[in-house]
Scaffold this motif. Structure first.
Motif, PDB file in Angstrom:
ATOM      1  N   ALA A   1      43.683  39.351  44.037  1.00  0.00           N
ATOM      2  CA  ALA A   1      42.959  39.436  42.768  1.00  0.00           C
ATOM      3  C   ALA A   1      42.703  38.058  42.179  1.00  0.00           C
ATOM      4  O   ALA A   1      41.646  37.805  41.590  1.00  0.00           O
ATOM      5  N   THR A   2      43.664  37.142  42.334  1.00  0.00           N
ATOM      6  CA  THR A   2      43.494  35.784  41.802  1.00  0.00           C
ATOM      7  C   THR A   2      42.364  35.062  42.511  1.00  0.00           C
ATOM      8  O   THR A   2      41.503  34.440  41.873  1.00  0.00           O
TER       9      THR A   2
ATOM     10  N   ALA B   1      40.879  32.749  34.812  1.00  0.00           N
ATOM     11  CA  ALA B   1      40.890  33.467  36.085  1.00  0.00           C
ATOM     12  C   ALA B   1      42.294  33.651  36.622  1.00  0.00           C
ATOM     13  O   ALA B   1      42.584  34.634  37.306  1.00  0.00           O
TER      14      ALA B   1
ATOM     15  N   ALA C   1      35.066  36.587  32.833  1.00  0.00           N
ATOM     16  CA  ALA C   1      36.518  36.326  32.815  1.00  0.00           C
ATOM     17  C   ALA C   1      37.238  37.300  31.893  1.00  0.00           C
ATOM     18  O   ALA C   1      38.300  37.840  32.241  1.00  0.00           O
TER      19      ALA C   1
ATOM     20  N   ASN D   1      39.120  36.712  41.577  1.00  0.00           N
ATOM     21  CA  ASN D   1      38.788  36.412  40.194  1.00  0.00           C
ATOM     22  C   ASN D   1      38.209  35.005  40.042  1.00  0.00           C
ATOM     23  O   ASN D   1      37.289  34.779  39.262  1.00  0.00           O
TER      24      ASN D   1
ATOM     25  N   VAL E   1      41.716  42.861  37.230  1.00  0.00           N
ATOM     26  CA  VAL E   1      43.005  42.311  37.681  1.00  0.00           C
ATOM     27  C   VAL E   1      44.141  43.305  37.477  1.00  0.00           C
ATOM     28  O   VAL E   1      44.937  43.540  38.398  1.00  0.00           O
TER      29      VAL E   1
ATOM     30  N   SER F   1      46.640  37.187  36.219  1.00  0.00           N
ATOM     31  CA  SER F   1      47.456  37.510  37.387  1.00  0.00           C
ATOM     32  C   SER F   1      48.886  37.020  37.193  1.00  0.00           C
ATOM     33  O   SER F   1      49.849  37.721  37.553  1.00  0.00           O
TER      34      SER F   1
ATOM     35  N   TYR G   1      34.537  35.116  41.064  1.00  0.00           N
ATOM     36  CA  TYR G   1      33.675  35.784  40.081  1.00  0.00           C
ATOM     37  C   TYR G   1      33.573  35.003  38.776  1.00  0.00           C
ATOM     38  O   TYR G   1      32.484  34.849  38.214  1.00  0.00           O
ATOM     39  N   VAL G   2      34.707  34.503  38.295  1.00  0.00           N
ATOM     40  CA  VAL G   2      34.726  33.859  36.977  1.00  0.00           C
ATOM     41  C   VAL G   2      34.008  32.513  37.007  1.00  0.00           C
ATOM     42  O   VAL G   2      33.230  32.190  36.102  1.00  0.00           O
TER      43      VAL G   2
ATOM     44  N   ARG H   1      37.188  41.005  33.403  1.00  0.00           N
ATOM     45  CA  ARG H   1      38.059  41.161  34.574  1.00  0.00           C
ATOM     46  C   ARG H   1      39.530  40.995  34.193  1.00  0.00           C
ATOM     47  O   ARG H   1      40.411  41.574  34.839  1.00  0.00           O
ATOM     48  N   ALA H   2      39.812  40.195  33.180  1.00  0.00           N
ATOM     49  CA  ALA H   2      41.204  40.000  32.771  1.00  0.00           C
ATOM     50  C   ALA H   2      41.836  41.291  32.273  1.00  0.00           C
ATOM     51  O   ALA H   2      43.031  41.534  32.466  1.00  0.00           O
TER      52      ALA H   2
END
Length: 345
Positions: free
Chosen positions: A118-119, A9, A134, A122, A142, A13, A125-126, A137-138
């Motif tokens: 975003a971090t 996560a 993860a 994230n 992000v 970022s 969510y993750v 989104r990575a």
């Protein structure tokens, strides 16, 4: 698994932030970057407080149409509040920071604030969705936050050093970021709502939506590449961080009106027009909220030795230290200003 998910996560970022910061010819001070990043993290709290009101508005729209609901969620519940909070931080805190001394800083701080948010997003969510969330989104969510932050930061940086048309550049910074963010979110949210409603999207429409999603990403990447090259060209013409630029900052209040002098409360309100002290105090208040949230998270994550509990405690300490520091700085600025106003009477 908890530590692995946490790294999945956070690492995207960190990598993106390093890429953007390394492109800055005149690096920013660590304190300013950390403060901007943490302010971006605290946007999550603002979204949490606004969400019930935004959901109430969204509930009045047609609920059986996945396209309308998807657009509502993409723009009203995501793009507008998130980008508005980022813009407020950039405009009221970053631009008025002494380290903000060249147009390129707009991109740097725009990306930093966006990746702070975003971090935090994230992590939520993750840790809830697992490894497949993860990975997705990575590589998508992000980077999109970083790119949109660069678009906003570019125009904010130009506006901060412009002698005219500043309001137009600020409006462009906000509206373009909302447009890109909303269009990016529209496609996945439409598919998600269609699945939840049990509505089948025709194959041709599905194909078109996927094309739209790819086109938005392509245009956004190309646009940020052009903007970044433009800023680097400006930097190459500089001999120093602020060479050739004249910032038009708001005038500080040097003297108080006679009517204001009669009221201590009005004097404090007048002093709050200082450029950074109000944000320092607001940041310190949000940091205290962050302390309680982190401690509450640690208390509900399991045993004291649990890795995520330890991470939450570390976050609480960071927020606490920064909150005390910024509160002291904000109160110091306001006190000095009030003393100067009193001596100038």
């Amino acid at each position: 698994m908890g530590i692995l998910l946490f790294l999945m996560a956070v690492v995207p970022s960190a990598v993106l932030l390093w890429l953007f910061l390394s492109s800055d010819k005149y690096p920013e001070p660590a304190g300013a970057l950390i403060s901007s990043f943490l302010l971006g993290v605290l946007i999550v709290l603002g979204i949490y407080l606004l969400y019930p009101f935004l959901s109430l508005v969204a509930s009045g729209l047609p609920a059986g149409n996945p396209y309308v609901v998807g657009a509502t969620h993409a723009f009203l519940l995501a793009a507008v509040p998130e980008e508005a909070f980022k813009f407020i931080i950039l405009r009221r805190y970053c631009v008025n920071h002494p380290a903000f001394d060249e147009p390129m800083d707009g991109i740097v701080y725009g990306v930093t604030v966006s990746l702070g948010f975003a971090t935090a997003e994230n992590l939520l969510y993750v840790l809830d969705g697992g490894m497949h969330v993860a990975v997705g989104r990575a590589f998508l969510a992000v980077p999109c936050h970083a790119l949109v932050g660069a678009v906003m930061g570019y125009h904010v940086g130009l506006a901060a050093f412009s002698r005219g048309e500043r309001s137009g550049l600020y409006a462009k910074a906000l509206l373009l970021s909302i447009l890109f963010h909303g269009l990016y979110d529209f496609v996945p949210m439409t598919f998600r709502n269609a699945q939840a409603m049990g509505v089948a999207i025709p194959a041709t429409v599905s194909f078109g939506l996927n094309i739209l999603f790819g086109a938005v990403l392509f245009v956004l990447i190309q646009y940020v590449a052009v903007l970044t090259r433009s800023m680097k060209a400006i930097q190459r013409e500089q001999t120093g961080p602020s060479f050739g630029f004249s910032r038009v900052l708001p005038n500080r209040v040097r003297t108080l009106d006679p009517a204001v002098r009669r009221s201590r409360v009005r004097r404090w309100i007048k002093a709050y027009k200082d450029e950074t002290a109000p944000m320092d105090l607001l940041f310190s208040a949000l940091c205290l909220v962050g302390v309680f949230c982190a401690l509450a998270g640690a208390a509900h994550m399991g045993a004291p030795g649990d890795p995520l509990s330890r991470i939450s405690l570390v976050v609480a300490v960071i927020f606490f230290v920064y909150g005390i520091g910024f509160a002291a700085r904000g109160m110091g600025k306001l006190t000095v200003k009030l003393l100067r106003d009193r001596d100038g009477r």
